[in-house]
Design an enzyme around this catalytic site. Sequence first.
Site, short mmCIF file in Angstrom:
data_model
loop_
_atom_site.label_atom_id
_atom_site.label_comp_id
_atom_site.label_asym_id
_atom_site.label_seq_id
_atom_site.Cartn_x
_atom_site.Cartn_y
_atom_site.Cartn_z
N SER A 86 6.63 41.49 40.17
CA SER A 86 5.39 42.23 39.96
C SER A 86 4.17 41.37 40.33
O SER A 86 4.04 40.99 41.48
CB SER A 86 5.36 42.74 38.51
OG SER A 86 4.32 43.65 38.31
N HIS B 119 9.49 50.46 38.01
CA HIS B 119 8.95 49.10 38.20
C HIS B 119 9.83 48.03 37.54
O HIS B 119 9.82 46.88 37.96
CB HIS B 119 7.53 49.05 37.62
CG HIS B 119 6.71 47.91 38.15
ND1 HIS B 119 6.28 47.82 39.45
CD2 HIS B 119 6.24 46.79 37.53
CE1 HIS B 119 5.57 46.71 39.62
NE2 HIS B 119 5.55 46.06 38.47
N ASP C 140 8.81 53.77 41.55
CA ASP C 140 7.85 52.83 40.95
C ASP C 140 6.50 53.54 40.77
O ASP C 140 5.90 53.99 41.76
CB ASP C 140 7.71 51.61 41.87
CG ASP C 140 7.01 50.45 41.20
OD1 ASP C 140 6.07 50.71 40.40
OD2 ASP C 140 7.37 49.29 41.47
C1 MLT Z 1 -0.66 43.36 40.01
O1 MLT Z 1 -1.70 43.49 39.39
O2 MLT Z 1 -0.30 42.31 40.53
C2 MLT Z 1 0.19 44.57 40.11
O3 MLT Z 1 -0.53 45.71 39.79
C3 MLT Z 1 1.41 44.47 39.27
C4 MLT Z 1 1.06 44.29 37.83
O4 MLT Z 1 0.87 43.18 37.41
O5 MLT Z 1 1.01 45.28 37.09
#
Ligand code: MLT
Length: 215
Positions: free
Chosen positions: A117, A198, A167
């Site tokens: 992520s 996700h 996702d």
């Molecule tokens: C991010 O902010 O890098 C992406 O949206 C993934 C997350 O951290 O939720």
Amino acid sequence: MTAPTNANQGAEDALGFVHRWMPREGATRTLLLLHGTGGDEEDLIPLGDMLDPTANLLSPRGKVSEQGMARFFRRLAEGVFDLEDLRLRTTELADFVDAAARHYGFDAAGVTAVGFSNGANIAASVLLLRPATLRSAILLRAMVPLVPDSPPALAGAQVFIAAGEHDPIIPPSNSERLATMLREYGADVALEWMPVGHQLTRDDVDAARDWLRAE
Ligand code: MLT
């Protein structure tokens, strides 16, 4: 002089990131573990062990706090990144990896990023802005972090992307775009689709481990 507060304090002061370092005798690879939003340097240690129990593990904690949740760079909203901060944090992280290689004595040419992520997004950003830092990368639920000003030299870089078909944060077209972009810059990219959202599943781990073994 104040006494160190933990065994790793000296290294953390020198390298600039709170982190875990787990060396392995005779390791030829170092996994750079990059956690998701709200995680820390402990989160991906079990994943690193599952992916390659013979590799060194280097696991920094993101320095940005979003309402107390650690991240690797600032965002303005979900999926909308502060690009100035992202560039700065990408440089900072790449410099940390270089300095850690000198400090701990591991091979800087044998680093594989494993990011989930937010951690996958900064790993993708390192590929795009500081390509020499990584030999390969496992990007679990990554999106296009930014578009580089000049094309990075990614020939020879191996990248595995695991994307979730459902996702809610990353549209499938964005995962495809990331794969296409990295391929255009010369990387060898495997994009695998998981029938989930996700969150990571056992299938992600198995697919990433099989890919890493063949790399
Ligand atoms: C991010 O902010 O890098 C992406 O949206 C993934 C997350 O951290 O939720």
